[in-house]
Scaffold this motif. Structure first.
Motif, short mmCIF file in Angstrom:
data_model
loop_
_atom_site.label_atom_id
_atom_site.label_comp_id
_atom_site.label_asym_id
_atom_site.label_seq_id
_atom_site.Cartn_x
_atom_site.Cartn_y
_atom_site.Cartn_z
N PRO A 115 -18.48 -9.91 -0.09
CA PRO A 115 -17.89 -9.36 1.14
C PRO A 115 -16.44 -8.97 0.92
CG PRO A 115 -19.00 -11.46 1.55
CD PRO A 115 -18.90 -11.31 0.08
N LYS A 116 -15.99 -7.96 1.65
CA LYS A 116 -14.59 -7.55 1.59
C LYS A 116 -13.85 -8.23 2.75
CE LYS A 116 -11.49 -3.60 1.33
NZ LYS A 116 -10.54 -4.14 2.33
N PHE A 117 -13.09 -9.28 2.41
CA PHE A 117 -12.36 -10.04 3.43
C PHE A 117 -11.36 -9.15 4.17
CE2 PHE A 117 -13.22 -13.30 0.09
CZ PHE A 117 -14.09 -14.10 0.83
N ASP A 118 -11.23 -9.38 5.47
CA ASP A 118 -10.23 -8.67 6.26
C ASP A 118 -9.06 -9.63 6.49
OD1 ASP A 118 -8.97 -6.72 7.68
OD2 ASP A 118 -10.13 -6.99 9.52
N GLY A 119 -8.27 -9.84 5.44
CA GLY A 119 -7.16 -10.78 5.51
C GLY A 119 -5.94 -10.25 4.79
N LEU A 120 -5.19 -11.15 4.17
CA LEU A 120 -3.95 -10.80 3.48
C LEU A 120 -4.07 -11.22 2.02
CD1 LEU A 120 -1.02 -9.75 4.20
CD2 LEU A 120 -0.35 -12.15 4.22
N ALA A 121 -3.96 -10.26 1.10
CA ALA A 121 -4.10 -10.55 -0.32
C ALA A 121 -2.88 -11.28 -0.86
CB ALA A 121 -4.33 -9.26 -1.11
N VAL A 122 -3.13 -12.31 -1.69
CA VAL A 122 -2.03 -13.07 -2.29
C VAL A 122 -2.34 -13.37 -3.75
CG1 VAL A 122 -1.36 -14.16 -0.11
CG2 VAL A 122 -2.97 -15.32 -1.63
N SER A 123 -1.30 -13.74 -4.47
CA SER A 123 -1.41 -14.16 -5.87
C SER A 123 -0.88 -15.58 -5.98
CB SER A 123 -0.59 -13.21 -6.75
OG SER A 123 -0.36 -13.78 -8.03
N VAL A 171 -4.31 -16.55 -9.95
CA VAL A 171 -5.51 -16.44 -9.13
C VAL A 171 -5.24 -15.46 -7.99
CG1 VAL A 171 -7.16 -17.66 -7.65
CG2 VAL A 171 -6.24 -18.77 -9.71
N ARG A 172 -6.14 -14.50 -7.82
CA ARG A 172 -6.01 -13.53 -6.74
C ARG A 172 -7.03 -13.87 -5.64
NH1 ARG A 172 -3.43 -9.14 -9.48
NH2 ARG A 172 -1.76 -10.20 -10.59
N GLY A 173 -6.59 -13.72 -4.41
CA GLY A 173 -7.49 -14.02 -3.30
C GLY A 173 -6.95 -13.57 -1.98
N GLU A 174 -7.60 -14.01 -0.91
CA GLU A 174 -7.28 -13.55 0.43
C GLU A 174 -6.99 -14.73 1.34
OE1 GLU A 174 -7.65 -9.53 2.42
OE2 GLU A 174 -7.83 -10.21 0.35
N TYR A 226 -10.97 -14.38 -5.22
CA TYR A 226 -11.92 -13.32 -5.61
C TYR A 226 -11.68 -12.78 -7.01
CZ TYR A 226 -8.16 -10.23 -3.84
OH TYR A 226 -6.96 -9.60 -3.60
N GLY A 227 -10.70 -13.35 -7.75
CA GLY A 227 -10.49 -12.87 -9.09
C GLY A 227 -9.32 -13.53 -9.78
N VAL A 228 -9.07 -13.10 -11.01
CA VAL A 228 -7.98 -13.64 -11.84
C VAL A 228 -7.17 -12.47 -12.37
CG1 VAL A 228 -7.47 -14.79 -14.02
CG2 VAL A 228 -9.19 -15.75 -12.48
N GLY A 229 -5.84 -12.58 -12.24
CA GLY A 229 -4.96 -11.55 -12.79
C GLY A 229 -4.65 -11.82 -14.26
N PHE A 252 -11.30 -23.92 -6.15
CA PHE A 252 -11.05 -22.81 -5.23
C PHE A 252 -12.31 -22.46 -4.45
CE2 PHE A 252 -7.97 -22.15 -8.65
CZ PHE A 252 -6.80 -22.00 -7.92
N PRO A 253 -12.19 -22.15 -3.17
CA PRO A 253 -13.34 -21.62 -2.43
C PRO A 253 -13.52 -20.14 -2.74
CG PRO A 253 -11.45 -21.82 -0.98
CD PRO A 253 -11.01 -22.36 -2.31
N VAL A 254 -14.77 -19.71 -2.82
CA VAL A 254 -15.10 -18.29 -2.98
C VAL A 254 -16.17 -17.93 -1.95
CG1 VAL A 254 -14.56 -18.34 -5.45
CG2 VAL A 254 -16.91 -18.68 -4.69
N ALA A 255 -16.43 -16.65 -1.80
CA ALA A 255 -17.42 -16.22 -0.80
C ALA A 255 -18.82 -16.70 -1.19
CB ALA A 255 -17.40 -14.70 -0.68
N ARG A 256 -19.47 -17.39 -0.28
CA ARG A 256 -20.84 -17.84 -0.54
C ARG A 256 -21.81 -16.67 -0.63
NH1 ARG A 256 -22.28 -23.00 3.27
NH2 ARG A 256 -20.93 -24.53 2.27
#
Length: 684
Positions: A115-123, A171-174, A226-229, A252-256
């Motif tokens: 899923p494409k989260f509708d949030g704020l991307a952070v590193s 770590v990249r995520g939302e 959702y990923g690794v830089g 880390f939690p990820v999308a189920r």
């Protein structure tokens, strides 16, 4: 058991409960029991302060407020994704991937879909397994350092689980807010009589960017990876899907709802399945993301412009709703554009309550036959400004009224003009603009920033925040007011000490001595860039000649056509603008009445150059000055009229376009050789 052992055991137990609750939605204890364990740990740390550490669960309450966020450069860029809205766009993406990886039509690519989260991307940066710092996405290269705020999120591990983590991990995520948590937050806001949040995304973004981390700690924010830089010191899995499994193992939690799929059919089936689940998901999403699963294949595919070739965001269709159009008002933008805005009976669409929607321009209103009092269909997708899509004509009341754009600016009263060059395509005609560029309050900040910019009057230190204070406090209304500033008035502004104020006043004083070309460019005349300003200065030789010129005379200047001539004439004929120009001259702004001559012979004369990338020894400004001095012209966009593109390190899309069009590409050495050859030819 020693106090140290008891502290360590409690920390491990609390973090185990955090992971169970935030990563797996499977709490092991009640909230009351969790709070009891946290209180025990806090009491032990208070009794033994030497045992307190930054990665303790008790440190998630937030530290003292910050004056502002510091900038933080990302180790690798946080890129945007290309979007798709239709199945054929997804098919084109799959075809490009297969062709680039040399797969024939019978071979399906395996993808990781989520899923494409509708949030704020952070590193999040971890060093030796401990959270070191964290930042927002920002512009992709540099974000805001929100480490203190991110530490308050219990779904972010302060220390990674296990012992197989990298020495350095990005770590990249939302960061987002679950629907249920958002509803409870707004309920608390109502109970306190405070303003409610519009939607979960805005609530999450505002909460994460609080200058006081203690406020962030009270907000129910969640993080999903959702990923690794970057990862150093350990071998990563071979696929993206397995990489997400590894992130889960590290805490880390990820999308189920993530899934491995094969080929185009698998992508579209996943999109349809998630679309059916969308309303029932615990978080808001605005589409799905496809990534080539094989990480080695991702590296081979690489990137184009500012997006990866190996990934695609497949967006959901925009949401629509029906409501009543109560009134049409006009807003004046920072560049003077007048935009009609529909004032609507409140309606919930796209996750927010909408009361305003754009109508684009007067011609669009006529094309759609929009009238005040109509029942209209409103559309909103993601963060896109809501728009009026169409009118339900069969529900039109007899009293519905037509709309006409005002003849004078509703903010400053200057004449409204139509710019024939700004057609938006698809039959949309000219944009209406306020002609009071140097005077209009709606354009004030933009006009001042442009006037002070490095290639205009070059007033060092006069940036966004200072201009904002000067305008908001009614200290400066026009560029001419800058030259009346005093030390006392400046020093009273926030975060501006007397020494800094003195430096700015010195820069303003220095700017008084300029060139006619810089002054013309600084005025901010629509469609007059640096090159056109230089051409105008050379042609007329003095400001009075430019101010007096009609459109026919203006079109005698090289590369000034009817549209640019019209913009110049409209600007110069506006009394407010001429008054500001007179005030600037009276304040001491001056230049030599004869612009420096340029070479009209040689290999460079008359040629059009575009500069891109970082040159080894010259700045692009320096290179541009050398080209102009040799009789060449520097523009910002590559076209069929471009003669040369000068490319340095990290040249991007401009270099690609030059190669596509067959434009000659030079490096710095070749440019200098061309300039030398031109100088020698001119000397003969």
């Amino acid at each position: 058991m020693s106090a140290s052992d008891r502290v360590q055991r409690l920390r491990e137990e609390i973090e185990r409960h955090n992971e169970a609750y935030y990563c797996h939605d499977a709490p092991l204890v009640s909230d009351a029991e969790y709070d009891r364990l946290l209180a025990q740990l806090a009491a032990l740390e208070a009794a033994h302060p030497e045992l307190l550490s930054a990665d303790s669960p008790t440190q998630r309450v937030g530290a003292a407020p910050l004056p502002e966020f510091a900038a933080l450069a990302h180790a690798t860029p946080m890129l945007s994704l290309n979007n798709a809205f239709a199945d054929d766009e997804v098919a084109a993406f799959d075809r490009r991937v297969r062709e680039a990886l040399a797969n024939d039509d019978e071979s399906e690519i395996r993808y990781s879909a989520e899923p494409k989260f509708d949030g704020l991307a952070v590193s999040l940066i971890y060093a030796d397994g401990r959270l070191l710092r964290g930042a927002t996405r920002g512009d992709g290269s540099t974000g805001e350092d929100v480490t203190g705020n991110l530490r308050t999120l219990r779904s972010i591990p302060l220390r990674l689980r296990g012992d197989d983590w990298p020495a350095m991990l990005d770590v990249r995520g939302e960061v987002l807010m679950l629907r249920g948590d958002f509803a409870q937050l707004n309920e608390r806001q109502r109970e306190k009589g405070e303003k409610e949040f519009v939607n979960p995304r805005n609530a999450a973004a505002g909460s994460l960017r609080q200058l006081d981390p203690r406020i962030t700690a009270t907000r129910p924010l969640r993080f999903f990876a959702y990923g690794v830089g970057v990862a150093t010191g350990v071998a990563l899995p071979a696929t993206h899907f397995e990489l997400l499994d590894r992130l889960v193992a590290w805490g880390f939690p990820v999308a189920r709802e993530r899934r491995r799929v094969s080929g185009l059919a698998g992508l579209l089936a996943y999109y349809a399945d998630i679309g059916r689940q969308r309303a029932a998901l615990p978080y808001a999403i605005d589409g799905v993301v496809y990534k080539v699963d094989d990480l080695a294949a991702q590296a081979r595919l690489g990137f184009v412009s500012r997006a990866p070739r190996f990934a695609l965001a497949h967006k959901f269709a925009a949401e629509e709703a029906v409501t009543e159009l109560l009134e049409i008002s006009v807003q004046v933008g920072r560049t003077g554009a007048l935009t009609p805005v529909a004032r609507l009976k409140p309606v919930f669409v796209g996750g927010v309550t909408v009361i305003n929607a754009t109508l684009h321009n007067e011609d669009e209103i006529r094309r759609k036959d929009v009238r005040i009092g109509d029942t209209v269909v409103v559309r909103r997708a993601g963060d896109v400004i809501p728009e009026v899509v169409r009118v339900l004509v069969d529900q039109r009341p007899a009293a519905a009224r037509r709309f006409s754009m005002p003849e004078n600016c509703p903010v400053c009263g200057s004449r409204v003009v139509r710019s024939d060059d700004e057609s938006g395509g698809k039959g949309v005609a000219a944009v209406a603009r306020c002609s009071g560029g140097l005077y209009c309050p709606a354009q004030r900040k933009q006009a001042l920033l442009h006037f002070a910019s490095r290639r205009a009057m070059d007033i060092e230190g006069l940036g966004d925040k200072l201009v904002e204070q000067l305008v908001d406090n009614a200290i400066v209304r026009t560029p001419a007011d800058l030259y009346q500033l005093g030390l006392v008035a400046l020093a009273k502004l926030d975060r501006l000490a007397e020494k800094s104020a003195g430096n700015i006043l010195a820069a303003i004083e220095k700017s008084k001595r300029t060139t006619l070309a810089r002054f013309i460019y600084a005025l901010g005349i629509r469609n007059v860039g640096e090159a056109t300003a230089r051409d105008l200065a050379r042609h007329f030789g003095c400001l009075e000649g430019l101010l007096a010129a009609d459109e026919v005379a203006l079109q005698q200047v090289p590369d000034v056509g009817p549209t640019v001539a019209q913009c110049i004439r409209q600007f110069c004929s506006e009394a407010h603008n001429r008054t500001v120009i007179e005030q600037l001259r009276a304040a001491g702004v001056s230049w030599s009445e004869s612009e420096p001559a340029v070479s009209s012979a040689g290999a460079v004369a008359g040629k059009v150059f575009v500069l891109t990338g970082a040159l080894p020894s010259l700045t692009r400004d320096d290179a541009g000055r050398l080209i102009v001095a040799a009789g060449g012209k520097v523009t910002s966009a590559v076209s069929k009229k471009t003669d040369f593109v000068v490319a340095g390190a990290d040249a991007g899309s401009k270099l690609e376009k030059a190669q596509q069009l067959g434009v000659a590409v030079l490096d710095e050495g070749q440019l200098l050789a061309l300039l030398q050859a031109g100088a020698e030819a001119a000397a003969q």
